[in-house]
Design a protein around this motif. Structure first.
Motif, PDB file in Angstrom:
ATOM      1  N   ILE A  17       0.532  -1.056  -0.095  1.00  0.00           N
ATOM      2  CA  ILE A  17      -0.018   0.081   0.633  1.00  0.00           C
ATOM      3  C   ILE A  17       0.284   1.235   0.273  1.00  0.00           C
ATOM      4  O   ILE A  17       1.411   1.628   0.906  1.00  0.00           O
ATOM      5  CB  ILE A  17      -1.107   0.125   1.319  1.00  0.00           C
ATOM      6  N   SER A  20      -3.157   5.363   1.185  1.00  0.00           N
ATOM      7  CA  SER A  20      -4.948   5.399   1.627  1.00  0.00           C
ATOM      8  C   SER A  20      -5.452   6.101   2.493  1.00  0.00           C
ATOM      9  O   SER A  20      -4.298   6.683   3.414  1.00  0.00           O
ATOM     10  CB  SER A  20      -4.009   4.594   2.828  1.00  0.00           C
ATOM     11  N   LEU A  34      -7.398   3.357  -2.460  1.00  0.00           N
ATOM     12  CA  LEU A  34      -6.121   3.269  -2.464  1.00  0.00           C
ATOM     13  C   LEU A  34      -4.634   3.306  -3.448  1.00  0.00           C
ATOM     14  O   LEU A  34      -5.076   3.452  -4.428  1.00  0.00           O
ATOM     15  CB  LEU A  34      -5.535   1.716  -1.754  1.00  0.00           C
ATOM     16  N   TYR A  47     -12.294   1.100  -2.244  1.00  0.00           N
ATOM     17  CA  TYR A  47     -12.019  -0.568  -1.002  1.00  0.00           C
ATOM     18  C   TYR A  47     -13.451   0.746  -0.170  1.00  0.00           C
ATOM     19  O   TYR A  47     -13.816   1.260   0.075  1.00  0.00           O
ATOM     20  CB  TYR A  47     -11.194  -0.876   0.522  1.00  0.00           C
ATOM     21  N   GLU A  54     -12.389  -0.497  10.136  1.00  0.00           N
ATOM     22  CA  GLU A  54     -12.025  -1.002   8.896  1.00  0.00           C
ATOM     23  C   GLU A  54     -10.877   0.410   8.009  1.00  0.00           C
ATOM     24  O   GLU A  54      -9.453  -0.162   7.814  1.00  0.00           O
ATOM     25  CB  GLU A  54     -12.248  -1.890   8.429  1.00  0.00           C
ATOM     26  N   TRP A  58      -6.089   0.156   7.244  1.00  0.00           N
ATOM     27  CA  TRP A  58      -5.309  -0.075   6.338  1.00  0.00           C
ATOM     28  C   TRP A  58      -4.002   1.477   5.881  1.00  0.00           C
ATOM     29  O   TRP A  58      -4.396   2.333   5.510  1.00  0.00           O
ATOM     30  CB  TRP A  58      -5.491  -0.257   5.299  1.00  0.00           C
ATOM     31  N   LYS A  59      -2.818   1.172   5.914  1.00  0.00           N
ATOM     32  CA  LYS A  59      -1.891   2.139   6.294  1.00  0.00           C
ATOM     33  C   LYS A  59      -0.866   1.591   5.342  1.00  0.00           C
ATOM     34  O   LYS A  59      -0.463   0.900   4.539  1.00  0.00           O
ATOM     35  CB  LYS A  59      -0.783   2.527   7.232  1.00  0.00           C
ATOM     36  N   MET A  62       1.485  -1.359   4.363  1.00  0.00           N
ATOM     37  CA  MET A  62       1.533  -2.391   4.225  1.00  0.00           C
ATOM     38  C   MET A  62       1.760  -3.463   3.201  1.00  0.00           C
ATOM     39  O   MET A  62       1.742  -2.477   2.553  1.00  0.00           O
ATOM     40  CB  MET A  62       0.610  -2.005   4.877  1.00  0.00           C
ATOM     41  N   VAL A  64       0.615  -6.441   1.706  1.00  0.00           N
ATOM     42  CA  VAL A  64      -1.039  -6.833   1.611  1.00  0.00           C
ATOM     43  C   VAL A  64      -0.991  -8.029   0.544  1.00  0.00           C
ATOM     44  O   VAL A  64      -0.997  -7.842  -0.101  1.00  0.00           O
ATOM     45  CB  VAL A  64      -2.191  -6.215   2.313  1.00  0.00           C
ATOM     46  N   LEU A  84      -8.602  -7.182   2.243  1.00  0.00           N
ATOM     47  CA  LEU A  84      -7.303  -7.658   2.566  1.00  0.00           C
ATOM     48  C   LEU A  84      -6.621  -8.020   3.779  1.00  0.00           C
ATOM     49  O   LEU A  84      -7.728  -8.105   4.597  1.00  0.00           O
ATOM     50  CB  LEU A  84      -6.940  -5.630   2.975  1.00  0.00           C
ATOM     51  N   GLN A  86      -3.235  -8.454   5.154  1.00  0.00           N
ATOM     52  CA  GLN A  86      -1.510  -8.424   5.888  1.00  0.00           C
ATOM     53  C   GLN A  86      -0.924 -10.125   5.507  1.00  0.00           C
ATOM     54  O   GLN A  86      -1.557 -10.605   6.180  1.00  0.00           O
ATOM     55  CB  GLN A  86      -1.800  -7.582   7.227  1.00  0.00           C
TER      56      GLN A  86
END
Length: 322
Positions: A17, A20, A34, A47, A54, A58-59, A62, A64, A84, A86
Motif C-alpha cells: 500500500i 491510503s 488506495l 475499497y 476498518e 489499512w496504512k 503495509m 497485503v 485485504l 496483511q
C-alpha cells in the motif's frame, strides 16, 4: 504481477500500500482510496463498504494480499477490493527500481565525470556525488509522478546526461563539463529533501528549504573545502542548479541565463514527461486513450494500435531509455 493484469475479472494480488486515503460517499459512508504497488507497477484501488474501524486500519507501508474485481474505469485499470489481508514481507520487494543494475549505473555516472577536463567542475561534481553516494544511487527523483522509486534520482540524472550527449554532438559549442556536471548534481539535495528511498516523505528541511537552495549550499561547502569558492566555474554550476526548474512559478529563484542551463531545464522536463507518458501507456490498451494525467495538464494519451497487438506493456529499450 500488476503488469500482467490485462483483463477484467477476479484477482488476488500481493502488494504494497503506497497510498491510503479515507473518503466519504454521498451517504456519508466511509471508503478507502488506495494505490497498490509491486515491482512491476501500480494500481488504483477502491475499497467500498468498510466500517469506520476498518477504514482506519489499512496504512501506507503495509504489505497485503488484495482480493477483488479488476475493472476498466475512466480508461484505466482499477481494483474494486473485496478484502485485504496483511502478509509478511519486505517493502523493498514490492517497489520498482532503476532499470539498470546498481553498480553498472554507478560506474556509468563516474565515467561521465572522468571525461571532464575542467578540474574545478570535475572535482566539485565528483566530490558532491561521492559524499552523498549511498543516497544518490538509492533515493527516488520524486515523491510521485516521475522516477519515484529507489534509484530513480541517479537514473533520471543519467538518462538526462545520455540525452545531453546527443545535444552536445549536435551543438558542439556547448560546454560538456558544465552541462553534464550540472545535470548530474541538479537534484543532489533530494537526498536531504526526502526521508527515505522507499515511501519517502518530505523532511522538515525539505519543506522549509527545498532541494534547490540546499543544493546551492552543498556546492558552496564543497567549493570552500576545495578552495575554489571564488571561481567562475562554481558560480556557473550554482546557476545551473538554481535555474533548473526554468520559471519563477516553478520554484527557481533565477531563470536560465547560460545556454547549458537552458538545455538542462529542457532535458529535465523532457525526461520526466516522457517517463510519465510511458507509465500511462503501459496501463492503456492499444487503440484507446489512457486516463487523464493531472501532472501533464490533465491530458489523455493515445496508445497506437500497432505498438502491441497482444495488449502487452510496451517494451523498454534500456540503452536509450525509450
Amino acid at each position: 504481477m500488476i503488469q500482467d493484469l490485462q483483463q477484467e475479472g477476479k484477482v488476488v494480488l500481493p502488494c504494497l500500500i503506497t497510498k491510503s486515503d479515507v473518503g466519504r460517499t454521498a451517504k456519508n459512508a466511509p471508503y478507502i482510496s488506495l494505490i497498490l504497488e509491486d515491482c512491476t507497477g501500480s494500481l488504483d484501488a477502491k475499497y467500498w463498504n468498510v466500517s469506520e474501524e476498518e477504514a482506519k486500519l489499512w496504512k501506507v507501508g503495509m504489505i497485503v494480499e488484495a482480493s477483488g474485481d479488476l475493472i476498466r474505469y475512466r480508461n484505466a485499470w482499477q481494483l474494486r477490493v473485496r478484502s485485504l489481508k496483511q502478509i509478511e514481507g519486505n517493502p523493498i520487494d514490492y517497489v520498482r527500481n532503476a532499470p539498470i543494475e546498481h553498480e553498472k549505473l554507478k560506474c556509468d555516472v563516474y565515467e561521465l565525470i572522468a571525461h571532464m577536463t575542467n578540474p574545478v567542475i570535475k572535482d566539485v561534481v565528483k566530490e558532491l556525488i561521492a559524499m552523498n553516494e549511498e543516497q544518490y544511487f538509492t533515493y527516488p527523483a520524486a515523491v510521485r509522478n516521475h522516477h519515484n522509486f529507489p534509484g530513480g534520482l541517479a537514473w533520471h540524472s543519467f538518462s538526462m546526461a545520455q540525452l545531453a550527449l546527443s545535444v552536445l554532438k549536435q551543438y558542439e559549442w556547448l560546454d560538456y563539463d558544465l552541462l553534464i556536471g550540472g545535470i548530474l548534481i541538479h537534484d543532489i539535495a533530494k537526498v536531504a529533501e526526502y526521508s527515505d528511498p522507499i515511501l519517502p516523505e518530505y523532511t522538515v528541511q525539505g519543506n522549509l528549504l527545498g532541494h534547490i537552495s540546499m543544493a546551492s549550499n552543498l556546492i558552496d561547502r564543497v567549493a570552500v573545502a576545495l578552495d575554489v569558492e571564488n571561481s567562475e566555474e562554481v558560480m556557473l554550476l550554482k546557476h545551473m542548479v538554481l535555474s533548473h526548474h526554468g520559471k519563477y512559478d516553478y520554484g527557481s529563484p533565477v531563470l536560465p541565463m547560460i545556454a547549458e542551463a537552458e538545455v538542462l531545464t529542457l532535458l529535465d522536463n523532457l525526461d520526466s514527461r516522457l517517463f510519465m507518458i510511458h507509465e500511462t501507456l503501459n496501463e492503456t490498451a492499444p487503440g484507446t486513450m489512457g486516463p487523464k494525467q493531472f501532472a501533464l495538464d490533465g491530458r489523455m494519451f493515445y496508445r497506437k494500435t500497432w505498438e502491441d497487438r497482444e495488449n502487452q506493456p510496451i517494451k523498454k529499450n534500456l540503452e536509450t531509455n525509450q
